[in-house]
Scaffold this active site. Structure first.
Site, mmCIF file in Angstrom:
data_model
loop_
_atom_site.group_PDB
_atom_site.id
_atom_site.type_symbol
_atom_site.label_atom_id
_atom_site.label_comp_id
_atom_site.label_asym_id
_atom_site.label_seq_id
_atom_site.Cartn_x
_atom_site.Cartn_y
_atom_site.Cartn_z
ATOM 1 N N ARG A 1 0.905 -1.090 -0.170
ATOM 2 C CA ARG A 1 0.188 0.083 0.091
ATOM 3 C C ARG A 1 1.002 1.053 0.064
ATOM 4 N NH1 ARG A 1 -2.037 -3.658 -1.821
ATOM 5 N NH2 ARG A 1 -3.544 -4.514 -1.059
ATOM 6 N N SER B 1 -10.800 -1.249 3.226
ATOM 7 C CA SER B 1 -9.642 -1.527 5.064
ATOM 8 C C SER B 1 -9.664 -0.318 5.116
ATOM 9 C CB SER B 1 -8.716 -2.484 4.486
ATOM 10 O OG SER B 1 -9.238 -3.864 3.793
ATOM 11 N N GLU C 1 -4.527 1.795 6.823
ATOM 12 C CA GLU C 1 -4.633 2.298 5.785
ATOM 13 C C GLU C 1 -5.263 3.407 5.290
ATOM 14 O OE1 GLU C 1 -5.250 -0.963 3.433
ATOM 15 O OE2 GLU C 1 -5.933 -0.761 1.642
HETATM 16 C C1 LIG Z 1 -16.091 -0.280 -1.096
HETATM 17 C C2 LIG Z 1 -14.022 -0.580 -1.142
HETATM 18 C C3 LIG Z 1 -12.802 -1.890 -0.546
HETATM 19 C C4 LIG Z 1 -11.578 -1.153 -1.424
HETATM 20 N N1 LIG Z 1 -10.958 -2.493 -1.856
HETATM 21 C C5 LIG Z 1 -9.752 -1.960 -1.847
HETATM 22 C C6 LIG Z 1 -8.824 -3.260 -2.327
HETATM 23 O O1 LIG Z 1 -9.181 -3.857 -2.456
HETATM 24 N N2 LIG Z 1 -7.238 -3.265 -2.968
HETATM 25 C C7 LIG Z 1 -6.674 -2.029 -2.149
HETATM 26 O O2 LIG Z 1 -5.724 -1.748 -2.932
HETATM 27 N N3 LIG Z 1 -7.559 -0.895 -2.317
HETATM 28 C C8 LIG Z 1 -9.147 -1.216 -1.468
HETATM 29 N N4 LIG Z 1 -9.886 0.132 -1.587
HETATM 30 C C9 LIG Z 1 -9.303 1.310 -1.569
HETATM 31 C C10 LIG Z 1 -8.938 2.460 -2.299
HETATM 32 O O3 LIG Z 1 -10.109 2.620 -3.603
HETATM 33 C C11 LIG Z 1 -7.309 2.259 -3.376
HETATM 34 O O4 LIG Z 1 -6.523 2.977 -2.334
HETATM 35 C C12 LIG Z 1 -7.830 3.424 -4.320
HETATM 36 O O5 LIG Z 1 -5.996 2.753 -4.700
HETATM 37 C C13 LIG Z 1 -7.668 4.307 -4.127
HETATM 38 O O6 LIG Z 1 -7.946 5.649 -5.078
HETATM 39 P P1 LIG Z 1 -8.644 6.213 -5.597
HETATM 40 O O7 LIG Z 1 -8.513 7.093 -6.612
HETATM 41 O O8 LIG Z 1 -9.656 6.593 -5.000
HETATM 42 O O9 LIG Z 1 -7.490 7.461 -4.793
HETATM 43 P P2 LIG Z 1 -7.871 9.193 -3.673
HETATM 44 O O10 LIG Z 1 -8.485 8.131 -2.205
HETATM 45 O O11 LIG Z 1 -8.488 9.737 -3.898
HETATM 46 O O12 LIG Z 1 -6.695 9.171 -2.584
HETATM 47 C C14 LIG Z 1 -5.100 8.483 -2.578
HETATM 48 C C15 LIG Z 1 -3.986 8.809 -2.332
HETATM 49 O O13 LIG Z 1 -3.816 9.146 -3.719
HETATM 50 C C16 LIG Z 1 -3.287 10.541 -4.005
HETATM 51 N N5 LIG Z 1 -3.449 10.833 -5.388
HETATM 52 C C17 LIG Z 1 -4.482 10.095 -5.895
HETATM 53 N N6 LIG Z 1 -4.861 10.350 -7.432
HETATM 54 C C18 LIG Z 1 -3.712 10.891 -7.378
HETATM 55 C C19 LIG Z 1 -2.418 11.008 -9.049
HETATM 56 N N7 LIG Z 1 -3.005 10.632 -9.966
HETATM 57 N N8 LIG Z 1 -1.632 11.793 -8.729
HETATM 58 C C20 LIG Z 1 -1.112 11.296 -7.502
HETATM 59 N N9 LIG Z 1 -1.087 11.392 -6.367
HETATM 60 C C21 LIG Z 1 -2.961 10.786 -6.404
HETATM 61 C C22 LIG Z 1 -4.109 11.096 -2.981
HETATM 62 O O14 LIG Z 1 -3.519 12.402 -2.968
HETATM 63 C C23 LIG Z 1 -4.226 10.443 -1.993
HETATM 64 O O15 LIG Z 1 -2.568 10.795 -0.970
HETATM 65 C C24 LIG Z 1 -10.991 0.009 -1.855
HETATM 66 C C25 LIG Z 1 -11.954 1.092 -0.817
HETATM 67 C C26 LIG Z 1 -13.288 1.242 -1.480
HETATM 68 C C27 LIG Z 1 -14.283 1.965 -0.689
#
Ligand SMILES: Cc1cc2nc3c(=O)[nH]c(=O)nc-3n(C[C@H](O)[C@H](O)[C@H](O)COP(=O)(O)OP(=O)(O)OC[C@H]3O[C@@H](n4cnc5c(N)ncnc54)[C@H](O)[C@@H]3O)c2cc1C
Length: 323
Positions: A189, A248, A318
């Site tokens: 992560r 998570s 996380e």
């Molecule tokens: C129902 C559910 C299930 C999930 N299951 C999983 C799973 O199975 N595995 C898993 O790993 N995660 C899971 N997640 C968590 C999440 O989806 C992941 O961590 C995902 O990678 C976050 O992406 P995001 O675009 O929503 O980022 P955000 O939540 O918007 O941002 C996360 C971080 O990334 C940064 N960021 C976002 N975009 C960029 C960019 N283009 N450049 C630089 N920085 C950036 C943000 O500043 C922040 O620090 C789950 C979440 C939910 C709600």
């Protein structure tokens, strides 16, 4: 302190959509979070570069927003400019295509190039539709490509690290670099994008992901579809997808599962205000309705303390707390 009017008019000149006081609860999967000082939707890498230049000129710090699926945003909101990479994305930030120009080592390998603004679901579907295996694990992760690169998102034995060939980054000064996947320092992560000084604002990143090239293999589309369906069914069965959450809540402590520790500590269903430890999957904190960030934080503190007392294991969040 910046002068909002001058800042807003300069930002608008970039062509980006700019709003003041946008509620972050509208942009997070937890449905929690107060207003963003300034909310900017960028549509392309070029526009992002111009926005960074304006923010730099006004000394305004910023937060990069993906799909908001791994965030706990403060009830007081974010006292920075929030740059949304996904909502207005067009052109390069939302492009997805077979990268014909890259020469593969063998006949089985195919490269796919995807912008940071697209969802992992769309990326995985594109791979499936083109008979390419490697991204089945990502289909049910609700984030964007950009967020997944930051987090090295993974599930069911797959993770970004296994499939990322290279990443296109924009540095804070607007310059663009291409970084090989092997130099992304992907870990559990985490990635090099999370390597920022201790003094940096919460959730800050060292550079902005514009997109990535994925190295995939040719495979039977029917088998890819089956695998994706099986993983989706597992998620539906195990995860409380009917409630808002950020997935998570805690990282997996070495040698344990956070959800099991929380359940064994007798905390299934434990609530603070509208926040609750999901009874379906104790690793998820869910918003049962009207939860505040303060509720979730208190609940996370209580859970951490009880698990530490009972099992001597320190749970680490996380979810990224942002203010
Ligand atoms: C129902 C559910 C299930 C999930 N299951 C999983 C799973 O199975 N595995 C898993 O790993 N995660 C899971 N997640 C968590 C999440 O989806 C992941 O961590 C995902 O990678 C976050 O992406 P995001 O675009 O929503 O980022 P955000 O939540 O918007 O941002 C996360 C971080 O990334 C940064 N960021 C976002 N975009 C960029 C960019 N283009 N450049 C630089 N920085 C950036 C943000 O500043 C922040 O620090 C789950 C979440 C939910 C709600």
């Amino acid at each position: 302190m910046f002068k909002p009017e001058a800042l807003l008019s300069e930002l608008e000149k970039t062509g980006a959509a700019v709003a003041e006081g946008e509620m972050m609860a509208m942009h997070t999967s937890f449905r929690i979070g107060g207003p963003a000082a300034v909310y900017i939707r960028v549509s392309s890498a070029a526009q992002l570069g111009q926005v960074l230049e304006v923010l730099g000129r006004f000394s305004v710090p910023y937060f990069i927003l993906g799909r908001g699926t791994n965030l706990l945003v403060s009830d007081d909101g974010i006292r920075r400019a929030v740059i949304s990479m996904t909502e207005s994305a067009s052109g390069d930030l939302s492009q997805i295509r077979i990268a014909d120009g890259i020469k593969a080592e063998d006949d089985e390998t195919v490269y796919v190039e995807a912008g940071a603004g697209i969802t992992l679901a769309r990326l995985a579907s594109f791979a499936r539709d083109n008979g390419l295996t490697g991204l089945e694990f990502a289909a049910g992760i609700p984030g964007s490509v950009g967020g997944a690169l930051v987090m090295n998102a993974g599930a069911y034995g797959g993770e970004m690290k296994q499939v990322v060939s290279s990443v296109r980054l924009m540095q804070p000064d607007g310059s663009i670099t291409e970084v090989p996947g092997g130099e992304m320092r992907f870990g559990y992560r985490t990635s090099r994008l999370k390597e920022v000084p201790d003094t940096a604002e919460k959730g800050a990143v060292s550079a902005i992901a514009l997109g990535a090239v994925f190295e995939l293999k040719k495979a039977d589309p029917a088998q890819i579809t089956r695998t994706m369906q099986e993983l989706a069914a597992k998620r539906m069965e195990k995860q409380p997808l009917e409630y808002p959450s950020a997935g998570s809540t805690f990282k997996r402590p070495e040698g344990y599962f956070a959800g099991k520790l929380i359940m064994d500590a007798g905390l299934a269903g434990y609530s603070v205000g509208g926040a609750q430890v999901s009874e379906k999957h104790c690793g998820f904190v869910i918003n049962k309705g009207g939860a505040t960030a303060a509720d979730v934080k208190q609940l996370m503190c209580d859970v951490t303390e009880k698990v530490l007392q009972t099992y001597g294991v320190l749970l680490e969040p996380e979810v990224i707390m942002v203010e």
